[in-house]
Each structure stands twice: as C-alpha cells, then as structure tokens.
Design an enzyme around this catalytic site. Structure first.
Site, PDB file in Angstrom:
ATOM      1  N   GLU A   1      36.822   2.654  57.291  1.00 17.90           N
ATOM      2  CA  GLU A   1      37.771   3.356  56.419  1.00 17.90           C
ATOM      3  C   GLU A   1      38.856   4.002  57.271  1.00 17.90           C
ATOM      4  O   GLU A   1      39.638   4.807  56.786  1.00 17.90           O
ATOM      5  CB  GLU A   1      37.072   4.365  55.533  1.00 17.90           C
ATOM      6  CG  GLU A   1      36.439   5.522  56.268  1.00 17.90           C
ATOM      7  CD  GLU A   1      36.075   6.620  55.284  1.00 17.90           C
ATOM      8  OE1 GLU A   1      35.362   6.325  54.333  1.00 17.90           O
ATOM      9  OE2 GLU A   1      36.547   7.748  55.483  1.00 17.90           O
TER      10      GLU A   1
ATOM     11  N   CYS B   1      31.730   4.321  53.376  1.00 13.81           N
ATOM     12  CA  CYS B   1      30.787   4.223  54.505  1.00 13.81           C
ATOM     13  C   CYS B   1      29.969   2.940  54.536  1.00 13.81           C
ATOM     14  O   CYS B   1      29.142   2.769  55.432  1.00 13.81           O
ATOM     15  CB  CYS B   1      29.853   5.426  54.506  1.00 13.81           C
ATOM     16  SG  CYS B   1      30.693   6.966  54.847  1.00 13.81           S
TER      17      CYS B   1
ATOM     18  N   HIS C   1      21.815   5.252  55.285  1.00 15.04           N
ATOM     19  CA  HIS C   1      23.113   5.830  55.635  1.00 15.04           C
ATOM     20  C   HIS C   1      22.924   7.326  55.907  1.00 15.04           C
ATOM     21  O   HIS C   1      22.167   8.006  55.216  1.00 15.04           O
ATOM     22  CB  HIS C   1      24.125   5.604  54.513  1.00 15.04           C
ATOM     23  CG  HIS C   1      25.402   6.343  54.739  1.00 15.04           C
ATOM     24  ND1 HIS C   1      26.129   6.185  55.898  1.00 15.04           N
ATOM     25  CD2 HIS C   1      26.060   7.265  54.002  1.00 15.04           C
ATOM     26  CE1 HIS C   1      27.188   6.977  55.856  1.00 15.04           C
ATOM     27  NE2 HIS C   1      27.167   7.645  54.718  1.00 15.04           N
TER      28      HIS C   1
END
Lengths: 348, 130
Positions: A80, A112, A234
């Site tokens: 990103e 993400c 994550h």
C-alpha cells in the site's frame, strides 16, 4: 507438487521505540506497550522504499531457490506504499534482478493483504501450468499519521516467495479467501495518511475475516489447529494475532515463531509474509504451517503449507528474518524519524 | 531529458553490468564503445561481483542541494572482488570514526535520488558494510 521453492525477507536497520513516540505525544508508553504489545518498529532508511525492500527480499529468495531468474514468468508486488501512483513497482524490481522482459508484472493493492494476494496468484499460475516459476512479494513502508495509534505500528519490511513445482520447500496444500465490503481502514487518493474506524477495525473487520478464512480452511482441509506446528496471522499489533489464534484454538507456542510484530511493527503487506519467512527459516521437514493474512476493506487469504525435506538445504543460503530483526539496529529519535518518514515540511 | 539517460544506464546501475573486451580482457564499467587499451569495439556483457572493500572514502558534511538533507554521509571508492573500482555512497554508517580503509562492503539496491517532487525516482547501487 506446487509450492514455495525459494523465500527471502528483508527489514531495514532503523528502529524507533514505542516509548520514543509516546513521549513525543505525551502518551503513557507502558499502556501502549502493554495494550498493543508493541515495543519498537522498523523504519525505512531515506533511500529505502517498497521497491528497494522488494529487491532485497527477492534477492534472498533467489539465493535460496538457485534458479535462473529468466525462468520466472510472473512477478507481483503487493503493497500500500508503492512509490508511484502511476507506474508499476515490479518493472524496476525485474530489471534489478535480471528477470524478463518476457514476464508478467503487476502491482497489487489490498491494504495489508496485498502481499498474500501476490503469493496466491503466483502459486495458482504455476499450478495452472502457465509458467515454471512465479514470484509473489509483500512489501511496505507503511504510513501512520503523527500522533495516531497507527504511528506505533506502521513499519517497513517485506518478504518474497518464488512458487514452482520442482525442489519445493513448502507445498501449498489448501488455500481459501474470505472477502466483504467493510470500510475499517482506507486512504483516499492524494491523502498522506490513512484513516481508520478505531475499534471497528477489530471484530467486524480483522476478527470476522481472519476467522472466516481460517474456519473455512480448516473445514476444507479437514484439519484441526493441533495438526499444525506453526500458525501465523496478520499482525496489525501484538494483541490481535494472539487473540484470533486463541479464538481458533491455536496455542501460544504455535504462534511464537511467526509473532515478530512486537519488535518489527506492522509491515502491512509484508506482515504475515515476513512471519511466514521467520517460520520457514527454522521449520523442519513434515511441519505443517497455517497462515491467514488480513487486508482492510476487507479480506483474508488463508494457506496451509507442508514443509518438505528440501527446506534444510535452503535455509542457510541467505540471511534469516531474525538476522535482520535482531542485528545491527540503529535507533532514531523522534526528530530523525520525522525526517526519515518525510513528515517535516521543507522548502522545495 | 533525465528519464532517457536514466533508462540508458539501467543495466549498469541496477545490475552492475559491465563490458569485457573480447580481445584484451579490459573490463569497462560503465560499458564503453571502444576499448581504451586496445581500441577494439567488441565487448561481451558481464555482471560484476557485488562484494568488495573500501579503497578510500570521504565524509560529506555539506552536500549538494539534492543530498543536503542526507548529510553527513560517506562516499567511497570501492574495489570489487573482481578488482574493478567504482565510486559509491557507503550507506547506513552511524559512527564515521569506525569507518576504515580495507573494510569489506556489499553493494545493495537503493534509491539514489528523486527528480524533484513530481519526477521519477532514480535507483542504483550503494555500498553497505558487510
């Protein structure tokens, strides 16, 4: 057999401690360190960005795979923080690595989880027989607004994975993606920093999607958490991956090796991929690995890997994630950090 | 136009591609059209080693405009393991007193400069202590 034939990670040397950021904004450092479980984070050098991090990680992946870069048929970078709004990051990376020009290249963006998207597509192109090898990279120099909670976590780093069918070090047995329109975190065109929905980023976003992908993956594979040696989720902060692991039935021991966020921060598209690289650095033949990414907006990609006997041949061919995480750190004060992250307005 | 020159130099700046004279073996980096040793025009492309040592260095404390916010930084002459010498920034040095001639370095891929606020990013090699 389709899977990872080479993997590599890279983290910049610079760090800022959570207490340094907290002191700048008059916050209580202990509550941040305890609450978010973040001690420090990586900071990119002034000459580092998603492209240079991708090149460094990909070089390590090539050192491990020991293949001819010309045999790579696709290279995808998820981030990103692509340095250009219009111009792919991957063209620079392939030219630096000696890949192509007969290669398919694209930049991915999904908050993400853009890195796991790159891995997913790369693996499936190889599975479809379209090419011998494909590389998926997740890398970021993520942004956090000054004084925002994200400033304690948004860090820099990345990992690269070469997918192939020969000398596979970790076979991909199952994948599953879970996606819905959930506006938990975003950055509008032209904005310097992202915005987020505060606590909304938790249950309706992170937990719903990670649990959704993880539960479906376990059902699809007819496996249970205790069948895995390692799990990585994550890591937006230290707390969330531990909590989701607990809700799913994974133990702290299964999460420990890939849970690098307290000392690395959230490398966004590189988060769960760097966690996976840390696991592959130490995994043994036969180990099962469970991985679920998360990208705001929102979605999760899940993978089940089975480590093969090839792993021990490649582990020492390139620097390990822990080498980057623990060695040669350079600590910055807040002023240096603000300069490095271009948070100071200058006369152009 | 800076983009045309930058694009032309990509092989040497990104991948350390040099030209080796097919007659006398002279290695030209950046590549040349004519060999300065034997005047031959035939070169074959080779890729240089990315490891070497510091031959000499200086610390820049007042940099040119584009690099004025990155000072202090070290610039060195690096001899690569295949004996070819090049000039490069020695990045990531915190204590310049500890920088020594003969120290081993590795060339890494980094951003060198930007063409202003809206122009292209320009990448290339820098040295880091090995």
């Amino acid at each position: 057999m389709v899977g990872i034939v080479g993997f590599g990670a890279y983290l910049p040397r610079y760090r800022i401690k959570a207490e340094t950021i907290a002191k700048q904004w008059g916050m209580d450092a202990n509550s941040i360190i305890r609450g978010l479980q973040l001690n420090e984070k990586t900071v990119p050098g002034q000459d580092e960005d998603t492209i240079t991090i991708s090149v460094a990680a990909a070089k390590n992946a090539l050192l491990r795979a020991q293949i001819d870069p010309q045999d790579i048929g696709a290279l995808y970078i998820g981030s990103e923080s692509h340095p250009y709004a219009v111009k792919p990051s991957g063209t620079i990376v392939i030219d630096a690595l000696g890949i192509g020009p007969h290669v398919h290249v694209a930049s991915y963006e999904f908050a993400c989880k853009a890195g796991s998207e790159a891995m997913y597509v790369a693996a499936n192109l190889v599975k479809a027989g379209e090419m011998k090898y494909a590389m998926g990279i997740g890398a970021d120099t993520s942004q956090g607004a000054p004084g925002d909670a994200l400033e304690y976590s948004a860090s820099a780093g990345g990992a690269a994975f070469i997918m192939g069918t020969e000398k596979v070090v970790a076979e991909i047995l199952f994948t599953h993606s879970y996606t819905s329109d959930t506006p938990d975190f975003w950055r509008r065109e032209g904005e310097d920093y992202p915005r987020h929905g505060g606590r909304f980023t938790g249950d309706p976003a992170y937990f719903k999607h990670v649990m959704g992908a993880a539960t479906a993956l376990l059902e699809k594979s007819k496996m249970k958490p205790s069948d895995f040696k390692y799990a990585v989720f994550h890591m937006p902060n230290g707390k969330f991956p531990q909590e989701v692991g607990k809700r799913l039935g994974f133990t702290k021991e299964q999460l420990e090796v890939g849970w690098i966020v307290p000392w690395m921060g959230n490398t966004y598209s590189g988060s769960s991929p760097t966690g996976l690289a840390a696991i592959l650095d130490v995994a043994k033949p036969g180990d099962m690995i469970f991985m679920v990414s998360f990208g705001s907006g929102a979605g999760s990609d899940g993978f089940i890997f089975k480590v093969t006997k090839e792993i021990t041949k490649v582990q020492n061919r390139a620097p390990k994630l822990k080498d980057y995480l623990d060695k040669d750190k350079i600590y910055l004060d807040y002023g240096e950090y603000a300069k490095f992250r271009k948070k100071i307005k200058l006369n152009e | 136009m800076i983009t045309a020159r930058y694009h032309r130099e990509v092989p040497q700046r990104y991948r350390l591609e040099a030209g080796k004279c097919t007659k006398c073996g002279y290695v030209a980096f950046p590549p040349r059209l004519v060999c300065p040793k034997c005047s031959t025009k035939k070169f074959k492309p080779i890729v240089l080693k990315d490891e070497g040592k510091i031959i000499t260095y200086t610390v820049i404390r007042v940099g040119p405009d584009k690099f004025s916010k990155e000072t202090p930084y070290a610039i060195g002459i690096i001899e690569l393991n295949d004996k070819l010498r090049l000039t490069a920034q020695i990045a990531g040095v915190v204590d310049f007193e500890k920088l020594k001639i003969g120290q081993k370095v590795k060339l890494v891929f980094r951003k060198i400069q930007d063409d202003g606020k809206a122009g292209i990013h320009m990448y290339g090699y820098k040295a880091v202590l090995a």
